[in-house]
Write an enzyme that holds these catalytic residues in place. Structure first.
Site, short mmCIF file in Angstrom:
data_model
loop_
_atom_site.label_atom_id
_atom_site.label_comp_id
_atom_site.label_asym_id
_atom_site.label_seq_id
_atom_site.Cartn_x
_atom_site.Cartn_y
_atom_site.Cartn_z
CE1 TYR A 52 -34.35 15.86 -19.88
CE2 TYR A 52 -35.50 16.57 -21.85
CZ TYR A 52 -34.68 15.66 -21.21
OH TYR A 52 -34.19 14.58 -21.87
CD GLU A 54 -31.58 18.61 -18.23
OE1 GLU A 54 -32.54 19.40 -18.04
OE2 GLU A 54 -31.33 18.07 -19.30
CG ASP A 199 -26.51 -0.42 -0.95
OD1 ASP A 199 -27.68 -0.16 -0.62
OD2 ASP A 199 -26.20 -0.92 -2.05
CB THR A 226 -33.62 1.12 -3.59
OG1 THR A 226 -33.84 0.26 -2.47
CG2 THR A 226 -32.57 0.55 -4.50
CE LYS A 229 -33.88 -3.55 -3.14
NZ LYS A 229 -32.98 -2.54 -3.69
NE ARG A 235 -39.26 -1.00 -9.59
CZ ARG A 235 -38.78 -2.00 -8.84
NH1 ARG A 235 -37.49 -2.25 -8.81
NH2 ARG A 235 -39.58 -2.77 -8.14
N1 DSN Z 1 -32.59 -6.58 -7.07
C1 DSN Z 1 -32.39 -6.09 -5.73
C2 DSN Z 1 -32.65 -7.13 -4.72
O1 DSN Z 1 -33.53 -7.93 -4.97
O2 DSN Z 1 -32.03 -7.18 -3.69
C3 DSN Z 1 -31.07 -5.49 -5.52
O3 DSN Z 1 -30.65 -4.88 -6.66
#
Ligand code: DSN
Length: 420
Positions: A52, A54, A199, A226, A229, A235
């Site tokens: 933990y 925090e 974003d 994120t 990707k 993730r």
């Molecule tokens: N699920 C993601 C995507 O495929 O673009 C975005 O949240």
């Protein structure tokens, strides 16, 4: 791998082994997915899951943080270098959490955000009515002027901004295949006194690998993303502030304690590892190849007369109107392609008249096949195989032949263990 699960829990082992096989023997074309290195997986399954933490490095609520501080500081420093940011918060558990925390950092209840319409490529967390954030904040929209060129209607965007005085002008998308005019976003935000936020979840790896422009060069205040990707990390999510310490402080407070509890330190260590990989010169070659491979797929679809939203692609993804061009719904196309070992997703197209669960389009992209080592030749062939399967969907022999060729391609290009 799985030594202990293998002895202890056969049911979970079966699910993991099945997924290993599925990923090894099939092609991943979902543009938001990728394969991480074994190093990233080691960090993510590491002992840090026990801790933990925090708070932030140097100011935690619990003791025993020498090594968590080290891991998080590495992730922060590497993220800052990758994106040219002065501040990075690497704690958001996901892209959705990053966006929601950011709204709470910058807005008061009732404030307005100007974001891209979901049906034109925006994301649920950019204010779709099904999300709870719309109970707190007001979302207004911009769209493409022409879905066949992908050009955003910047005049309309400015008019909407002037009328609704948003506090955030939000760029970014999850199903849009062209580059945005970053300077226009920033200038519209400035004109109405809003924060400029983008974003970059889908294109973070393209930016980090210098294959796409860095929105911070145009003066965006904040980027959310994120990490799993095109960036090819574990993730998770992240928020970057270009310059303002005041904004960075608000963001830190909003992520913790405002919105999240204990950070996932094992994931943060894995983020650090993946950022280290993205700082390696080979990542620039990877990012550029993603774009070249998408172009190769675009060419095949164009030659076949299939309508692509935006008229094609300038990034890693293609949104194809298979219903309009081939008379197959997005859901049918997803299922047929799944049966031959190609995974992608059905997707609504701009102003789709069909329902979200059975829309007109499919969305696919090249980050994962590029990680496998595909070049333009193989990527173009995959596009041909997709069309062959869709056109011959009633012919089991033809489908079996496509399935076999996909298996052969996967065997020739196994998922790599490491990239540096
Ligand atoms: N699920 C993601 C995507 O495929 O673009 C975005 O949240």
């Amino acid at each position: 791998m799985y030594d202990f699960i293998g002895k202890q829990d056969k049911e979970v082992l079966a699910a993991l082994a099945g997924e290993e096989r599925r990923q090894a023997e099939g092609l991943e074309l979902i543009p938001s997915e990728n394969y991480v290195s074994k190093a990233v997986r080691e960090a993510q399954s590491s002992i840090l899951t026990n801790k933990y933490s925090e708070g932030y490095p140097g100011r935690r609520y619990y003791g025993g943080q020498a090594y968590t501080d080290e891991a998080e500081s590495l992730a922060i420093e590497r993220a800052k270098r990758l994106f040219g940011a002065r501040f990075a918060n690497v704690q958001p558990h996901s892209g959705a959490n990053a966006n929601i925390a950011l709204y709470f950092a910058l807005l008061e209840p009732g404030d307005t955000v100007l974001g891209m319409d979901l049906s034109h490529g925006g994301h649920l967390t950019h204010g779709h009515p099904v999300t709870y954030i719309t109970k707190f904040f007001n979302f207004v929209r911009y769209k493409m002027k022409d879905p066949d060129t992908g050009e955003i209607d910047y005049d309309e965007m400015l008019a909407v901004a002037k009328e609704h005085r948003p506090k955030i002008v939000l760029a970014g998308f999850s199903a849009y295949s062209r580059e945005l005019d970053y300077d226009k976003f920033v200038s519209i935000a400035k004109e109405v006194g809003a924060y400029s936020v983008i974003d970059i979840a889908h294109i973070a790896g393209l930016i980090a690998g210098k294959a796409s422009k860095n929105p911070f060069d145009s003066g965006f205040d904040v980027m959310t993303t994120t990490t799993h990707k095109t960036l090819r990390g574990p993730r998770g999510g992240m928020i970057l502030a270009r310059e303002s310490e005041e904004l960075a402080k608000k963001i830190d407070k909003a992520v913790f304690p405002g919105f999240q509890g204990g950070p996932l330190m094992h994931v943060i260590a894995a983020k650090a590892v993946s950022f280290g990989e993205a700082l390696h010169p080979s990542f620039e070659i990877y990012a550029l190849q993603i774009l070249k491979n998408a172009k190769a797929m675009e060419e095949v679809f164009r030659n076949a007369g299939v309508r692509m939203l935006g008229g094609g692609t300038s990034n890693h993804l293609i949104l194809a109107d298979v219903y309009g061009s081939l008379g197959i719904t997005g859901r049918e196309a997803e299922e047929i392609l799944d049966s031959v070992g190609i995974t992608l997703n059905k997707n609504a197209i701009a102003d789709d008249t069909r329902k979200p669960m059975d829309p007109s389009g499919i969305r696919f992209g090249t980050p994962a096949i590029t990680t496998r080592g595909f070049m333009e030749k193989e990527s173009g062939r995959v596009a041909e195989l997709m069309l062959e399967a869709l056109r011959n969907r009633a012919d089991q022999n033809k489908l079996a032949a496509v399935r076999q060729e996909i298996r052969d391609l996967c065997a020739r290009f196994p998922i790599p263990d490491s990239f540096v």
